[in-house]
Design a protein around this motif. Structure first.
Motif, short mmCIF file in Angstrom:
data_model
loop_
_atom_site.label_atom_id
_atom_site.label_comp_id
_atom_site.label_asym_id
_atom_site.label_seq_id
_atom_site.Cartn_x
_atom_site.Cartn_y
_atom_site.Cartn_z
N TRP A 28 -1.32 7.47 -7.18
CA TRP A 28 -0.07 6.69 -7.31
C TRP A 28 0.12 6.29 -8.78
O TRP A 28 1.19 6.44 -9.36
N ASN A 29 -0.96 5.82 -9.39
CA ASN A 29 -0.87 5.42 -10.80
C ASN A 29 -0.62 6.63 -11.70
O ASN A 29 0.12 6.53 -12.69
N ASN A 62 1.07 9.16 -10.90
CA ASN A 62 2.52 9.43 -10.75
C ASN A 62 3.31 8.56 -11.71
O ASN A 62 4.30 9.00 -12.29
N ARG A 63 2.89 7.30 -11.87
CA ARG A 63 3.60 6.41 -12.82
C ARG A 63 3.45 6.96 -14.24
O ARG A 63 4.38 6.88 -15.04
N GLN A 84 -8.69 2.84 -0.19
CA GLN A 84 -7.35 3.12 -0.73
C GLN A 84 -7.42 3.63 -2.17
O GLN A 84 -6.42 4.09 -2.73
N GLY A 141 2.20 -2.72 -7.19
CA GLY A 141 3.33 -1.92 -6.74
C GLY A 141 4.65 -2.24 -7.43
O GLY A 141 5.58 -1.44 -7.39
N SER A 188 -1.38 -0.28 -12.90
CA SER A 188 -1.34 0.82 -13.88
C SER A 188 -1.69 0.35 -15.29
O SER A 188 -2.06 1.14 -16.14
N GLY A 212 -6.06 7.23 -3.19
CA GLY A 212 -4.60 7.31 -3.11
C GLY A 212 -3.95 6.51 -4.24
O GLY A 212 -2.95 6.95 -4.83
N ILE A 213 -4.51 5.36 -4.55
CA ILE A 213 -3.94 4.52 -5.61
C ILE A 213 -4.12 5.19 -6.98
O ILE A 213 -3.25 5.09 -7.85
N ARG A 267 -4.14 -3.67 -0.68
CA ARG A 267 -3.63 -2.53 -1.45
C ARG A 267 -4.75 -1.81 -2.20
O ARG A 267 -4.75 -0.59 -2.31
#
Ligand code: AMP
Ligand code: MG
Length: 436
Positions: free
Chosen positions: A249-250, A252-253, A242, A39, A202, A245-246, A237
């Motif tokens: 999230w990655n 998005n990075r 998860q 994170g 990531s 979703g992760i 995490r």
């Protein structure tokens, strides 16, 4: 793979792959990258224990554990035999299950002692992939404000690995869409096969959507949606449930690295493909496993209902699903019944399942299809551990045997029956951490 790389099984290849040839006959270099770890952003990571040996015929060769580089950040640049064997077995196991992954050509043992909690044997994993680019490579050039280099990297990535997006109106957005789709498919496959990656930072996300950088990974034994394989992951995490979703999230990075050229709207539209692609792939995998033809989102409660029963009963994930290969959906006496029959709600679930499957046609054909979708053999942590312990004593036989068995997970030969059982209770004591 070795042939495609022009490598023969001889001393010259061994001295190349062990990094002992001097000078190395191939180009060798370490790369800088950064990434979001648990994170938080780490501005400078890089190949701290790895060496690229360039590319041949579309495949890159990479030595993991070959010694210090300018990116070692105080680390020794080494890998231990235990982690090298785990990466080797996992890449080959996932590949033969049909899950996108980097491959492993070899594990090379070393005399160099390596210190972790205790002294261990050093080793190198020889990793092969069309690209070792991570989301973190792109993040590095964004956050160091090197836009021209970032753009050159994106264009080069498109040209070499995503040529199909070049004709699109906006190649960068089309490229992001393609990475979103590949990542979604791989994450869906992990969820369908009970695979937990363990460190989805990531910098461990492959731009090709391959499963990448194996550390404290595990295939689940007893089904537990909240399973955390990495003992260093105190917050959970990267727990099994998860991972979808992760993955987003990655992504998005990664999408943020396109902000010099695109506004939020375009990027959000590309990211919005993630969920439908992931669900479609998951449905296709789980539909095949359960024998639900042309599964749609309306079947998710049926699939989820089975998973809830499995979690409540505490049964083995893979072996329970494998029973579908011997199951008669027209019967009330199947291999699934002794496993789940005592659970509240099972009979109701079974009736719904029977109604959904309907007439399966020729039973032997239906069962053979289930066998092709449900592996009888997976890389369980304790199996890898047994092979590792033998190799640490100088006996590579069990490792070679396990590797051979994992090449045929759907129809293993009877000589590998001993590798197919549920995990023994002692395997729960094996701890996996970032040093795995
Ligand atoms: P990993 O946990 O393998 O994904 O590694 C995260 C980062 O730490 C990467 O930049 C690695 O190159 C670096 N790293 C991990 N282990 C070592 C080591 N033993 N020596 C130097 N760098 C390392
Ligand atoms: Mg890594």
């Amino acid at each position: 793979m070795g042939q495609r790389l022009g490598l023969e099984q001889n001393d010259a290849s061994l001295s190349l792959l062990s990094g002992s040839a001097s000078p190395l006959p191939w180009p060798s270099f370490a790369q800088v990258y950064s990434g979001h770890q648990f994170g938080g952003y780490t501005p400078r990571l890089g190949d701290g224990r790895g060496l690229h040996l360039g590319e041949r015929n579309g495949l890159e060769l990479f030595l993991k554990g070959s010694g210090p580089t300018p990116y070692s950040r105080g680390g020794d640049g080494r890998a231990v035999l235990r982690s090298a064997i785990r990466e080797f077995l996992a890449s080959e196991a996932l590949h033969h299950l049909g899950i996108a992954t980097t491959r492993a050509l070899a594990v090379i043992g070393s005399e160099t002692p390596v210190w972790r909690e205790t002294q261990e044997t050093g080793a190198i994993t020889v990793r092969v992939s069309p690209s070792h680019l991570r989301f973190g490579h792109f993040e590095y050039f964004l956050y160091t404000r090197q836009e021209e280099k970032l753009e050159a990297l994106i264009e080069d990535t498109i040209q070499h690995h995503f040529p199909e997006v070049n004709g699109e109106g906006d190649p960068k957005l089309a490229w992001l869409r393609a990475v979103v789709a590949r990542t979604a498919e791989t994450v869906a496959d992990w969820q369908a096969f009970g695979f937990c990656h363990g460190v989805l930072n990531s910098d461990n996300m492959s731009i090709l959507g391959e499963t990448f950088d194996y550390g404290p990974f595990a295939f689940m034994n007893t089904f537990n949606p909240g399973y955390v394989c990495n003992h260093s992951d105190h917050e959970g995490r990267y727990a099994f449930d998860q991972q979808p979703g992760i993955g987003l999230w990655n992504l998005n990075r990664l999408a943020v690295t396109l902000t010099p050229w695109h506004d939020d709207e375009g990027l959000k539209a590309a990211l919005s493909d993630y969920e439908p692609v992931l669900i479609a792939r998951y449905l296709s995998r789980m539909g095949a496993r359960l024998g639900i033809e042309e599964a749609t989102a309306a079947d998710l409660p049926l699939i989820g209902g089975l998973l809830n029963l499995m979690a409540a009963a505490g049964v083995d994930y893979s072996n329970t699903l494998r029973t579908f290969a011997q199951l008669d959906p027209g019967s009330k006496d199947t291999p699934l019944h002794p496993l789940l029959g005592q659970q509240e709600g099972f009979e109701q679930w079974w009736a719904q399942y029977q109604a959904r499957v309907g007439n399966p046609g020729t039973l032997s054909h239906w069962q053979a299809e289930r066998a092709r979708a449900n592996p009888a053999l997976i890389l369980r942590t304790h199996l890898a551990q047994q092979a590792i312990e033998a190799a640490e004593q100088g006996d590579n036989g069990p490792l070679a045997r396990l590797h051979r068995a994992l090449c045929r997970p759907y129809d293993p030969e009877p000589q590998y029956d001993d590798l197919r059982g549920d995990a023994p209770s002692w395997s729960q004591q094996i701890t996996l951490s970032c040093s795995s």
